[in-house]
Design a protein around this motif. Structure first.
Motif, short mmCIF file in Angstrom:
data_model
loop_
_atom_site.label_atom_id
_atom_site.label_comp_id
_atom_site.label_asym_id
_atom_site.label_seq_id
_atom_site.Cartn_x
_atom_site.Cartn_y
_atom_site.Cartn_z
N VAL A 121 28.83 39.30 31.71
CA VAL A 121 29.67 38.17 32.15
C VAL A 121 28.86 36.88 32.17
N ARG A 122 27.61 36.95 32.61
CA ARG A 122 26.77 35.75 32.59
C ARG A 122 26.59 35.21 31.18
N SER A 123 26.67 36.09 30.20
CA SER A 123 26.50 35.67 28.81
C SER A 123 27.79 35.17 28.18
N THR A 124 28.91 35.86 28.46
CA THR A 124 30.15 35.59 27.71
C THR A 124 31.24 34.90 28.53
N GLY A 125 31.24 35.09 29.85
CA GLY A 125 32.32 34.55 30.66
C GLY A 125 33.67 35.20 30.38
N ARG A 126 33.64 36.47 29.94
CA ARG A 126 34.88 37.17 29.59
C ARG A 126 34.89 38.57 30.20
N ALA A 127 36.09 39.07 30.49
CA ALA A 127 36.24 40.45 30.95
C ALA A 127 37.69 40.87 30.80
N THR A 128 37.90 42.16 30.71
CA THR A 128 39.25 42.74 30.73
C THR A 128 39.32 43.71 31.90
N LEU A 129 40.37 43.55 32.72
CA LEU A 129 40.60 44.46 33.83
C LEU A 129 41.64 45.48 33.41
N VAL A 130 41.32 46.76 33.56
CA VAL A 130 42.24 47.83 33.21
C VAL A 130 42.67 48.53 34.50
N PHE A 131 43.94 48.36 34.86
CA PHE A 131 44.52 49.02 36.02
C PHE A 131 45.23 50.30 35.56
N PHE A 132 45.08 51.37 36.32
CA PHE A 132 45.81 52.60 36.02
C PHE A 132 46.17 53.29 37.32
N THR A 133 47.45 53.51 37.53
CA THR A 133 47.94 54.29 38.66
C THR A 133 48.71 55.47 38.11
N PRO A 134 48.20 56.69 38.32
CA PRO A 134 48.89 57.88 37.80
C PRO A 134 50.32 57.98 38.34
N PRO A 135 51.24 58.52 37.54
CA PRO A 135 50.95 59.21 36.28
C PRO A 135 51.04 58.35 35.02
N VAL A 136 51.69 57.16 35.08
CA VAL A 136 51.93 56.46 33.81
C VAL A 136 51.62 54.97 33.84
N THR A 137 51.53 54.34 35.02
CA THR A 137 51.47 52.88 35.09
C THR A 137 50.08 52.34 34.76
N SER A 138 50.02 51.40 33.83
CA SER A 138 48.75 50.80 33.45
C SER A 138 48.96 49.38 32.93
N TYR A 139 48.02 48.51 33.28
CA TYR A 139 48.04 47.13 32.79
C TYR A 139 46.64 46.76 32.29
N GLU A 140 46.61 46.06 31.17
CA GLU A 140 45.39 45.49 30.62
C GLU A 140 45.45 43.99 30.85
N VAL A 141 44.48 43.47 31.61
CA VAL A 141 44.50 42.06 32.03
C VAL A 141 43.26 41.38 31.47
N ARG A 142 43.46 40.51 30.49
CA ARG A 142 42.34 39.82 29.85
C ARG A 142 42.08 38.50 30.57
N CYS A 143 40.79 38.25 30.87
CA CYS A 143 40.45 37.13 31.74
C CYS A 143 39.25 36.34 31.22
N SER A 144 39.24 35.06 31.55
CA SER A 144 37.98 34.31 31.57
C SER A 144 37.40 34.48 32.97
N VAL A 145 36.08 34.33 33.09
CA VAL A 145 35.43 34.64 34.36
C VAL A 145 34.46 33.53 34.76
N LYS A 146 34.56 33.12 36.01
CA LYS A 146 33.58 32.21 36.60
C LYS A 146 32.75 33.00 37.62
N ILE A 147 31.48 32.67 37.73
CA ILE A 147 30.61 33.28 38.72
C ILE A 147 30.31 32.26 39.81
N HIS A 148 30.48 32.68 41.06
CA HIS A 148 30.20 31.81 42.21
C HIS A 148 29.01 32.39 42.97
N GLU A 149 27.89 31.69 42.92
CA GLU A 149 26.70 32.13 43.65
C GLU A 149 26.54 31.39 44.97
N ASP A 150 27.43 30.47 45.24
CA ASP A 150 27.53 29.81 46.54
C ASP A 150 28.92 29.20 46.64
#
Length: 207
Positions: A121-150
């Motif tokens: 993330v420090r290099s690209t500022g990108r991530a995808t969040l994959v949610f899965f709740t059995p038995p079938v529900t799933s979401y793919e969430v594509r994001c830009s990412v900021k890092i907060h160190e303070d």
């Protein structure tokens, strides 16, 4: 059927926050059945790629307040550290999970391992969040990412973590973990259902 656009789809909002609130109500009422399954809504796999290689890491995420509510909610969150867990849960339900105060396009998480996800993330500022709740529900969430160190976003997420999970993890001082701000750009319904299998249901408007 949802159409990609400026507003998050109602089905995703129900899944990621409204059903999470319902689970918290059941927990407060002493109900334990299916609680472990319900926690999957708060623990996506964070998928990244970059110098550390293709990686997937489970992280707990929570919602970041809208800017106009952040300082007020941070001040109230600090008081949680003095409360027993039973009172913390009630405060989360009655105040902190008020969807009117939350920016549902911004999810936050803390970095505690400082390994693959941190490097990528420090290099690209990108991530995808994959949610899965059995038995079938799933979401793919594509994001830009900021890092907060303070700053207030880092403190807010740290205080909520420490109030709910305890003070300090992995030898680091309480309240001192860097925070990720995941800004949702696209959502795909990956559920094993007629309306899923990779269907784009949200795309953020271009600036």
């Amino acid at each position: 059927m949802s159409t990609p656009g400026a507003e998050l789809p109602a089905d995703f909002i129900k899944y990621v926050i409204l059903e999470r609130v319902d689970s918290l109500k059941r927990l407060i009422n002493g109900e334990r059945e299916e609680m472990l399954i319900s926690f999957t809504r708060a623990n996506p796999v964070v998928v990244t790629d970059g110098p550390a290689g293709l990686s997937g890491s489970v992280k707990m995420v929570g919602f970041i307040p809208k800017p106009e509510f952040l300082n007020e909610m941070l001040e109230r969150a600090r008081r949680l550290l003095k409360l027993p867990l039973s009172e913390v849960l009630k405060e989360l339900l009655n105040y902190f999970y008020d969807v009117r105060k939350l920016d549902l396009r911004r999810l936050g998480a803390l970095e505690m391992a400082f390994k693959h996800t941190w490097v990528n993330v420090r290099s690209t500022g990108r991530a995808t969040l994959v949610f899965f709740t059995p038995p079938v529900t799933s979401y793919e969430v594509r994001c830009s990412v900021k890092i907060h160190e303070d700053g207030p976003i880092k403190e807010y997420l740290n205080v909520l973590h420490d109030a709910y999970h305890g003070r300090g993890v992995a030898g680091r001082a309480p309240g001192d973990y860097p925070a990720y701000e995941f800004i949702i750009e696209e959502i795909y319904d990956q559920s094993a259902s007629r309306t899923g299998f990779g269907r784009l249901i949200f795309k953020a408007p271009q600036p």
